[in-house]
Design a protein around this motif. Sequence first.
Motif, PDB file in Angstrom:
ATOM      1  N   ALA A 146      -6.504  -0.919  -7.183  1.00 42.30           N
ATOM      2  CA  ALA A 146      -5.830  -0.601  -8.547  1.00 42.30           C
ATOM      3  C   ALA A 146      -6.899  -0.181  -9.405  1.00 42.30           C
ATOM      4  O   ALA A 146      -6.610   0.596 -10.345  1.00 42.30           O
ATOM      5  CB  ALA A 146      -5.305  -1.988  -8.839  1.00 42.30           C
ATOM      6  N   GLY A 176      -7.130   3.543  -9.456  1.00 36.06           N
ATOM      7  CA  GLY A 176      -5.787   4.189  -9.476  1.00 36.06           C
ATOM      8  C   GLY A 176      -5.713   5.019 -10.728  1.00 36.06           C
ATOM      9  O   GLY A 176      -6.579   5.335 -11.441  1.00 36.06           O
ATOM     10  N   MET A 182       1.356   2.085  -3.384  1.00 41.41           N
ATOM     11  CA  MET A 182       0.398   2.434  -4.146  1.00 41.41           C
ATOM     12  C   MET A 182      -0.065   3.716  -3.645  1.00 41.41           C
ATOM     13  O   MET A 182      -0.996   4.365  -4.219  1.00 41.41           O
ATOM     14  CB  MET A 182      -0.736   1.505  -3.863  1.00 41.41           C
ATOM     15  CG  MET A 182      -0.512   0.317  -4.641  1.00 41.41           C
ATOM     16  SD  MET A 182      -1.987  -0.827  -4.317  1.00 41.41           S
ATOM     17  CE  MET A 182      -2.845  -0.425  -5.961  1.00 41.41           C
ATOM     18  N   VAL A 219      -4.125   7.152  -5.812  1.00 40.79           N
ATOM     19  CA  VAL A 219      -3.748   5.799  -5.851  1.00 40.79           C
ATOM     20  C   VAL A 219      -2.852   5.424  -7.262  1.00 40.79           C
ATOM     21  O   VAL A 219      -3.452   5.912  -8.234  1.00 40.79           O
ATOM     22  CB  VAL A 219      -4.703   4.826  -5.932  1.00 40.79           C
ATOM     23  CG1 VAL A 219      -4.360   3.301  -6.110  1.00 40.79           C
ATOM     24  CG2 VAL A 219      -5.649   4.835  -4.791  1.00 40.79           C
ATOM     25  N   HIS A 220      -1.595   5.060  -6.988  1.00 39.36           N
ATOM     26  CA  HIS A 220      -0.710   4.652  -8.039  1.00 39.36           C
ATOM     27  C   HIS A 220      -0.895   3.219  -8.394  1.00 39.36           C
ATOM     28  O   HIS A 220      -1.195   2.413  -7.637  1.00 39.36           O
ATOM     29  CB  HIS A 220       0.650   4.818  -7.522  1.00 39.36           C
ATOM     30  CG  HIS A 220       1.072   6.483  -7.094  1.00 39.36           C
ATOM     31  ND1 HIS A 220       0.580   7.378  -7.826  1.00 39.36           N
ATOM     32  CD2 HIS A 220       1.778   6.796  -5.981  1.00 39.36           C
ATOM     33  CE1 HIS A 220       1.003   8.497  -7.204  1.00 39.36           C
ATOM     34  NE2 HIS A 220       1.610   8.224  -6.168  1.00 39.36           N
ATOM     35  N   ILE A 247       0.449  -0.402  -9.758  1.00 43.82           N
ATOM     36  CA  ILE A 247       1.482  -1.184  -9.162  1.00 43.82           C
ATOM     37  C   ILE A 247       1.744  -2.592  -9.830  1.00 43.82           C
ATOM     38  O   ILE A 247       0.756  -2.914 -10.620  1.00 43.82           O
ATOM     39  CB  ILE A 247       1.240  -1.473  -7.710  1.00 43.82           C
ATOM     40  CG1 ILE A 247       2.564  -2.181  -6.883  1.00 43.82           C
ATOM     41  CG2 ILE A 247      -0.019  -2.408  -7.620  1.00 43.82           C
ATOM     42  CD1 ILE A 247       2.267  -2.404  -5.582  1.00 43.82           C
ATOM     43  N   TYR A 275       0.786  -1.148  -0.022  1.00 44.08           N
ATOM     44  CA  TYR A 275       0.058   0.256  -0.028  1.00 44.08           C
ATOM     45  C   TYR A 275       0.831   1.383   0.078  1.00 44.08           C
ATOM     46  O   TYR A 275       0.467   2.450  -0.485  1.00 44.08           O
ATOM     47  CB  TYR A 275      -1.002  -0.033   1.067  1.00 44.08           C
ATOM     48  CG  TYR A 275      -2.163  -0.747   0.970  1.00 44.08           C
ATOM     49  CD1 TYR A 275      -2.545  -1.380  -0.093  1.00 44.08           C
ATOM     50  CD2 TYR A 275      -3.091  -1.129   1.962  1.00 44.08           C
ATOM     51  CE1 TYR A 275      -3.675  -2.039  -0.213  1.00 44.08           C
ATOM     52  CE2 TYR A 275      -4.192  -1.778   1.822  1.00 44.08           C
ATOM     53  CZ  TYR A 275      -4.494  -2.264   0.701  1.00 44.08           C
ATOM     54  OH  TYR A 275      -5.850  -2.940   0.568  1.00 44.08           O
ATOM     55  N   SER A 331      -2.010  -1.406 -13.438  1.00 45.95           N
ATOM     56  CA  SER A 331      -1.388  -2.350 -12.556  1.00 45.95           C
ATOM     57  C   SER A 331      -1.302  -3.900 -13.035  1.00 45.95           C
ATOM     58  O   SER A 331      -2.267  -3.971 -13.799  1.00 45.95           O
ATOM     59  CB  SER A 331      -2.242  -2.443 -11.174  1.00 45.95           C
ATOM     60  OG  SER A 331      -2.245  -1.319 -10.569  1.00 45.95           O
TER      61      SER A 331
END
Length: 443
Positions: A335, A338, A295, A314-315, A317, A292, A342
């Motif tokens: 995700a 995001g 993220m 939110v990134h 991943i 996390y 991801s």
Amino acid sequence: MTETLWPAPVANTAIDATVTVPGSKSVTNRALVLAALAAEPGWVRRPLRSRDSQLMADGLRALGVGIEERVNNDCGGTGGGEAWRIIPAQRLAGPATIDVGNAGTVMRFLPPLAALADGPVHFDGDPRSHERPQHGVIDSLRALGARIEDGGRGGFPLTVHGTGALEGGIVELDASASSQFVSALLLSGAGYNQGVEIRNIGGPVPSLPHIRMTVEMLRQAGVQVDAPEDGGEPDVWRVTPGALLGRDLVIEPDLSNAAPFFAAALVTGGRVTVRDWPKHTTQAGDQLRDIYTRMGGSCRFTEEGLEFTGTGVVHGIEVDLHEVGELTPVIAAVAALGNSESRLSGIAHLRLHETDRLAALAKEINELGGDVSETADGLVIRPRPLHAGVFHTYEDHRLATAAAVLGLTVPGVQVENIATTAKTLPDFPAMWAALLDPAAAAS
């Protein structure tokens, strides 16, 4: 039959809450089996009370093990709360009938124990249990000297014909479908005449932290175990025969069940603290801290537990979840909210869990407007604006909590059969409501 739909609450502001997560299912069910095999009574304190743990307790009772459930008992000064006193049977009883439900730990851990019973022990469970892989346990027990009737199915229903003892020894198995095949034999192996030596001859074993948890708990119970991580042979585990100690064990919070609560902080730009997070643990869920953070969040230990803070961004991943596959549904939900693609890999074994989790996640997120595709061993998730709709859970508790996370920022998500969360998170809807409105929960 009309679907029972739960309207997932929407978070209108950043969440700021402190949560008490119930005890670990993985630790609770291992502790119950080890206590049942011990030479003297023991205590399991702050156990998880859920469908899976009740199935395990009821299965052990069917074999003659005494389990006394007490509340607010502070014997020994280890703290209040619920405590179960486990009184081992002098000899495990048969005939008996055990319902495994759809609990992987019950369906894998109890047949090796039943081989030590005096008489036949019949196992059956939910329809999905008939589809889940059990060959690793059945074939291994036969190789170790047990007689099992399964109608050639390699699964449930089946009957273990206990004779009061099992020779044990060396067994080769393919554990690539489930780490529970290895843990199952390790847990009862000290009760076999020759102990047990398990050699994995298949592909990589998923969820290795769960085997490490089994090994550590066996050692705490006085059992001698040789494991690969101690410099032993790769893919070989040995348990020496001997008596187990009765213990007084306090169960840690279930860290995997913290996944949706920390996700709430991540996707709303809020802050959530999970009480009593251990600084040292064998639970796979501890990897949430790293995943996390990658993220887009941050975490720190406080006096209360572990505090996780999100920014609301939110990134995407790219992560191998082979060891922590149980975290996949909620990570996939995060995700999907995001800002970039991801890729989740190493989780082909999830097709054999409570449901085919990969197919179910792709289908349900896509039906809300998402763009999720399956790969040979995982998922590719390309964030898209999501819309209202029904999220089906396939009687899978982790799919239900994943849907709740999506509902925090997507108005109109309705979750089919939210009650399935009782498998490991009793009263999840109330916990989720308290997360969004702590003041109302406290009033």
